[in-house]
Scaffold this motif. Sequence first.
Motif, PDB file in Angstrom:
ATOM      1  N   UNK A 108       0.839  -1.202   0.000  1.00  0.00           N
ATOM      2  CA  UNK A 108       0.000   0.000   0.000  1.00  0.00           C
ATOM      3  C   UNK A 108       0.875   1.253   0.000  1.00  0.00           C
ATOM      4  N   UNK A 109       1.934   1.225   0.814  1.00  0.00           N
ATOM      5  CA  UNK A 109       2.835   2.379   0.914  1.00  0.00           C
ATOM      6  C   UNK A 109       3.524   2.697  -0.403  1.00  0.00           C
ATOM      7  N   UNK A 110       3.656   1.709  -1.285  1.00  0.00           N
ATOM      8  CA  UNK A 110       4.359   1.920  -2.553  1.00  0.00           C
ATOM      9  C   UNK A 110       3.688   2.956  -3.439  1.00  0.00           C
ATOM     10  N   UNK A 111       2.378   3.168  -3.236  1.00  0.00           N
ATOM     11  CA  UNK A 111       1.645   4.131  -4.052  1.00  0.00           C
ATOM     12  C   UNK A 111       1.264   3.619  -5.421  1.00  0.00           C
ATOM     13  N   UNK A 112       1.574   2.360  -5.713  1.00  0.00           N
ATOM     14  CA  UNK A 112       1.303   1.818  -7.053  1.00  0.00           C
ATOM     15  C   UNK A 112      -0.178   1.596  -7.311  1.00  0.00           C
ATOM     16  N   UNK A 113      -0.945   1.269  -6.272  1.00  0.00           N
ATOM     17  CA  UNK A 113      -2.338   0.864  -6.488  1.00  0.00           C
ATOM     18  C   UNK A 113      -3.173   1.937  -7.187  1.00  0.00           C
ATOM     19  N   UNK A 114      -3.251   3.168  -6.659  1.00  0.00           N
ATOM     20  CA  UNK A 114      -4.090   4.168  -7.335  1.00  0.00           C
ATOM     21  C   UNK A 114      -3.593   4.558  -8.716  1.00  0.00           C
ATOM     22  N   UNK A 115      -2.313   4.316  -8.999  1.00  0.00           N
ATOM     23  CA  UNK A 115      -1.781   4.642 -10.329  1.00  0.00           C
ATOM     24  C   UNK A 115      -2.445   3.814 -11.419  1.00  0.00           C
ATOM     25  N   UNK A 116      -3.031   2.678 -11.039  1.00  0.00           N
ATOM     26  CA  UNK A 116      -3.653   1.783 -12.019  1.00  0.00           C
ATOM     27  C   UNK A 116      -5.166   1.686 -11.834  1.00  0.00           C
ATOM     28  N   UNK A 117      -5.732   2.697 -11.192  1.00  0.00           N
ATOM     29  CA  UNK A 117      -7.186   2.762 -11.092  1.00  0.00           C
ATOM     30  C   UNK A 117      -7.795   2.090  -9.889  1.00  0.00           C
ATOM     31  N   UNK A 118      -6.979   1.569  -8.975  1.00  0.00           N
ATOM     32  CA  UNK A 118      -7.527   0.988  -7.753  1.00  0.00           C
ATOM     33  C   UNK A 118      -8.038   2.111  -6.863  1.00  0.00           C
ATOM     34  N   UNK A 119      -9.271   1.971  -6.387  1.00  0.00           N
ATOM     35  CA  UNK A 119      -9.803   2.977  -5.458  1.00  0.00           C
ATOM     36  C   UNK A 119     -10.304   2.368  -4.152  1.00  0.00           C
ATOM     37  N   UNK A 120     -10.431   1.045  -4.122  1.00  0.00           N
ATOM     38  CA  UNK A 120     -10.915   0.364  -2.904  1.00  0.00           C
ATOM     39  C   UNK A 120      -9.992  -0.818  -2.602  1.00  0.00           C
ATOM     40  N   UNK A 121      -9.473  -0.833  -1.364  1.00  0.00           N
ATOM     41  CA  UNK A 121      -8.516  -1.870  -0.964  1.00  0.00           C
ATOM     42  C   UNK A 121      -9.021  -2.581   0.287  1.00  0.00           C
ATOM     43  N   UNK A 122      -9.165  -3.877   0.201  1.00  0.00           N
ATOM     44  CA  UNK A 122      -9.515  -4.694   1.369  1.00  0.00           C
ATOM     45  C   UNK A 122      -8.234  -5.213   2.009  1.00  0.00           C
ATOM     46  N   UNK A 123      -8.240  -5.268   3.331  1.00  0.00           N
ATOM     47  CA  UNK A 123      -7.104  -5.804   4.073  1.00  0.00           C
ATOM     48  C   UNK A 123      -7.614  -6.880   5.025  1.00  0.00           C
ATOM     49  N   UNK A 124      -6.689  -7.657   5.581  1.00  0.00           N
ATOM     50  CA  UNK A 124      -7.070  -8.822   6.383  1.00  0.00           C
ATOM     51  C   UNK A 124      -7.197  -8.490   7.863  1.00  0.00           C
ATOM     52  N   UNK A 150      -5.979   5.869   4.195  1.00  0.00           N
ATOM     53  CA  UNK A 150      -6.487   7.248   4.260  1.00  0.00           C
ATOM     54  C   UNK A 150      -5.485   8.212   3.625  1.00  0.00           C
ATOM     55  N   UNK A 151      -4.187   8.003   3.861  1.00  0.00           N
ATOM     56  CA  UNK A 151      -3.160   8.903   3.316  1.00  0.00           C
ATOM     57  C   UNK A 151      -3.163   8.893   1.796  1.00  0.00           C
ATOM     58  N   UNK A 152      -3.506   7.752   1.207  1.00  0.00           N
ATOM     59  CA  UNK A 152      -3.542   7.644  -0.252  1.00  0.00           C
ATOM     60  C   UNK A 152      -4.951   7.874  -0.819  1.00  0.00           C
TER      61      UNK A 152
END
Length: 275
Positions: A108-124, A150-152
């Motif tokens: 998550x900290x890498x910042x890669x997820x929103x760069x590819x259109x991810x807007x919702x992330x589930x965690x365990x 929240x930061x991203x």
Amino acid sequence: MSDFSLEMTARDVPHLEEARNVIPRRTRINVTFLEHETLELRLGAARRVRELGFVPVPHISARRLESRARLEEFLAALAADGAAERVFVVGGDPVVPHGPFASALSLIESGALPEYGVWHVSVAGYPEGHPDIDDAELWRALEAKATELARHDLAGDVITQFGFDVDAVIGWIEQVRERGIGLPIRVGVAGPAGIRRLVRYASRFGIGTSAGIARKYGFSLTNLMGTAGPDRFLHEFAARYRPEVHGEVRLHFYTFGGLRATSEWLTDFTEGVRR
């Protein structure tokens, strides 16, 4: 029982096609990230989930990724198929990371997820603990992941490991809220399955003892050839759930390969509750 989600492996696509007419449209369906499954198989499963009218939630196993480039390859391919909006990130089984990501948090900290259109992330989440991680570390990780989402500016929720102990689940949710974590929670529930299989999976993930599972689920260990469903668990959980205390809570069903059986059981159970 509204807005429940289901879980499948990439190899369960034929079972999903078989069950398509008994699963409500737009149901969220998580696609696991297993070591022996290829990138193409995972992508094909997520694509088929979307084509059948459901919402794909591909899993990303952080410690199984050999490089950031591999992560971006996966995300780019998901985005090309319109299946990248929601993902589930987890550390994964390897003790030693295969690449640069040691945890779901680092991914998550890498910042890669929103760069590819991810807007919702589930965690365990782990209401009954984790066999290899102590509780203090689990809490630190969950708090850090909520902060980092929240930061991203990422929406998210917590999907728990399946369990059998309502006391443990309710107590854990209350601790989540007391710690100021407001993310919606999806409580993991084992779908109807053979008793032998339930006990085997529970042992694998360190979730209680066989005797404890039998007591909570109401089946007999002398009849391992039978099947059991989560009726008792769900009735007790519903009786104790208080939205003003526990916040937004939904259900996530682990199907253990039985997508149709779980979906038909859900239909029957829901109709029985309404009656």
